[in-house]
Scaffold this active site. Structure first.
Site, PDB file in Angstrom:
ATOM      1  N   LEU A   1       0.814  -1.211   0.000  1.00 15.44           N
ATOM      2  CA  LEU A   1       0.000   0.000   0.000  1.00 15.44           C
ATOM      3  C   LEU A   1       0.847   1.260   0.000  1.00 15.44           C
ATOM      4  O   LEU A   1       0.421   2.298  -0.491  1.00 15.44           O
ATOM      5  CB  LEU A   1      -0.928   0.008   1.220  1.00 15.44           C
ATOM      6  CG  LEU A   1      -1.882  -1.178   1.343  1.00 15.44           C
ATOM      7  CD1 LEU A   1      -2.686  -1.071   2.631  1.00 15.44           C
ATOM      8  CD2 LEU A   1      -2.793  -1.263   0.137  1.00 15.44           C
TER       9      LEU A   1
ATOM     10  N   PHE B   1      10.264   4.467   7.550  1.00 15.20           N
ATOM     11  CA  PHE B   1       9.991   3.514   8.627  1.00 15.20           C
ATOM     12  C   PHE B   1       9.931   2.086   8.124  1.00 15.20           C
ATOM     13  O   PHE B   1      10.131   1.149   8.883  1.00 15.20           O
ATOM     14  CB  PHE B   1       8.640   3.838   9.269  1.00 15.20           C
ATOM     15  CG  PHE B   1       7.526   3.834   8.266  1.00 15.20           C
ATOM     16  CD1 PHE B   1       6.898   2.656   7.918  1.00 15.20           C
ATOM     17  CD2 PHE B   1       7.142   5.005   7.640  1.00 15.20           C
ATOM     18  CE1 PHE B   1       5.894   2.647   6.968  1.00 15.20           C
ATOM     19  CE2 PHE B   1       6.138   5.006   6.696  1.00 15.20           C
ATOM     20  CZ  PHE B   1       5.516   3.825   6.354  1.00 15.20           C
TER      21      PHE B   1
ATOM     22  N   ASP C   1       0.809  16.205  17.119  1.00 12.83           N
ATOM     23  CA  ASP C   1       0.840  16.314  15.654  1.00 12.83           C
ATOM     24  C   ASP C   1      -0.588  16.348  15.106  1.00 12.83           C
ATOM     25  O   ASP C   1      -0.975  15.535  14.268  1.00 12.83           O
ATOM     26  CB  ASP C   1       1.628  15.160  15.032  1.00 12.83           C
ATOM     27  CG  ASP C   1       2.008  15.437  13.581  1.00 12.83           C
ATOM     28  OD1 ASP C   1       1.925  16.616  13.168  1.00 12.83           O
ATOM     29  OD2 ASP C   1       2.383  14.485  12.861  1.00 12.83           O
TER      30      ASP C   1
END
Length: 468
Positions: free
Chosen positions: A15, A20, A128
């Site tokens: 996807l 990361f 965030d």
């Protein structure tokens, strides 16, 4: 032979990817349930998947908190299996020609304040707050707002002693510059007030279409942040909120008046917007702007718009303000692939005829609870020890794409885990998720992506008889 992680989650197509690691569509071979699987190399320079999974467990049980299915080590990777969620607010914002009506913003604001409050009650700051980190659910939760991306979350007080973290200065900016509070720009340690100030900027972004400090040019990231900080400090809230109801000005004046350790009056903030909602004559019917674009007949009966909706046009023609980092160019076919998976799931789950629900288990009957949710009850509910947490593909992508993370995730290592998977896509952006650092913004979707959006939303169940 397809790879299975956690004993029952079969990996499918990729996807998205980022510093990361990579995210894959998965399926529970026992139940057929679709999931998202995030893989992080064990040798990542800044591993954070384990930390993120702990946050999910600490926050589990709250309304609008995703659920983790499984976390563990598989081969050379840390693996986290998470439920799929629907589109992010940024994706819906693009779909709605980068403008939300007052009604939609107020319905979202109530749930978003609840989500932030829940995290604070649990002892954590999000740090965030941005459109990409709020997603809509699927199926019966299609009108419920989820808060995701806990990669930058921080514990601000001890849950036993309730001792608050100390006041500090000279801190580096953590989060997304566009939505960061003034104090965060000034290097002051973040506290609860800063999450709420960021949320205020988010709401004005939805109403205005952009913020005054977007599109500023600078040679370096530091210079860019300094320019954003200066523009933000020099823009009075009365100017920021000009031509919009005074409740938004009141919101900013209140959150900016809070001291470092103050507990915000969340009820006051929600009441500001609830009273405005009632005064405008709106009905809390979960008919959002994106619903009206697909089903115009619901617009006339829901008093949904405080202003005429803009004409729907190809998103590629919509001017998108430059991001806090260098913008990525439109990506054509990659955009089609980026949208397709999420809307396939969105169509299947929302077209099942099960109906949709938001925070309430039943339609509100009084003006006092017209926008109320179950969050308050959930905040008092003790944590379960089960590892039953969930998130979306975007949650896993967005929560881990931090500027400090620079894991070397090679195709050779990945091929040993998933030898037959298509690895043709190398874009750092994933479905409904920013895969650049927290200060990046997404390019508007292509016409092909918009067509996929329209097609997939056809099966969205929105009938009044389906809402409970």
């Amino acid at each position: 032979m397809d790879r299975v992680v956690g004993g029952k989650f079969k990996l499918g197509r990729k996807l998205g990817s980022g510093s990361f690691g990579e995210i894959f569509l998965g399926v529970n071979v026992q139940t057929g349930e679709e999931v998202a699987v995030k893989l992080e190399p064990l040798r990542a320079r800044h591993p954070q998947l384990h930390y993120e999974s702990k946050l999910y467990m600490l926050l589990q049980g709250g309304t609008g908190i995703p659920h983790l299915k499984w976390f563990g080590v598989e081969g050379e990777f840390n693996c986290m299996v998470i439920d799929l969620l629907g589109p992010s607010m940024e994706e819906f914002f693009n779909y709605c020609s980068r403008s939300f009506s007052l009604k939609t913003v107020l319905m979202l604001a109530d749930q978003m304040i609840n989500r932030v409050e829940y995290m604070h009650v649990k002892g954590f700051l999000h740090r965030d707050i941005k459109p990409d980190n709020f997603l809509m659910g699927l199926g019966r939760k299609a009108n419920q707002v989820y808060i995701i991306d806990y990669g930058l979350a921080k514990k601000y007080r001890d849950l036993q002693t309730h001792k608050h973290i100390p006041y500090r200065e000279n801190k580096n900016l953590t989060g997304t510059a566009r939505y960061a509070s003034v104090n965060t720009h000034l290097g002051i340690e973040q506290s609860r007030r800063d999450d709420l100030e960021s949320l205020g900027y988010l709401l004005m972004y939805f109403l205005r279409g952009s913020l005054p400090w977007q599109g500023l040019r600078a040679g370096t990231k530091k210079q860019k942040y300094d320019k954003i900080s200066e523009k933000k400090r020099l823009t009075p809230v009365e100017v920021l909120c000009k031509n919009f109801p005074p409740e938004f000005t009141s919101y900013f004046l209140y959150v900016r008046s809070l001291r470092f350790e103050d507990k915000p009056d969340y009820s006051y903030l929600k009441r500001l917007f609830r009273d405005l909602f009632i005064r405008e004559g709106y009905q809390f019917d979960y008919v959002f702007d994106w619903t009206i674009l697909r089903y115009p007949q619901f617009g006339s009966s829901s008093s949904s718009n405080s202003k005429p909706r803009p004409t729907l046009r190809p998103a590629m023609n919509i001017p998108v303000p430059s991001a806090d980092k260098a913008e990525k160019p439109p990506i054509g076919q990659d955009s089609r692939e980026r949208f397709s998976g999420v809307f396939e799931a969105y169509t299947r789950r929302n077209g099942s005829g099960t109906g949709v629900q938001a925070d309430q288990s039943s339609r509100p009957r009084t003006s006092e609870n017209v926008l109320a949710s179950k969050d308050t009850q959930n905040q008092e509910r003790p944590n379960s020890l089960s590892r039953n947490l969930s998130s979306s593909r975007k949650a896993i992508a967005g929560s881990s794409v931090r500027a400090t993370s620079s894991a070397d995730f090679t195709e050779n290592r990945l091929s040993r885990l998933i030898p037959n998977n298509d690895r043709s896509s190398t874009t750092l952006r994933t479905q409904f998720a920013p895969s650049s650092s927290s200060v990046a913004t997404k390019a508007a979707p292509t016409r092909a992506a918009r067509d996929i959006t329209l097609q997939s939303l056809e099966l969205l169940s929105i009938g009044n008889s389906k809402r409970k």
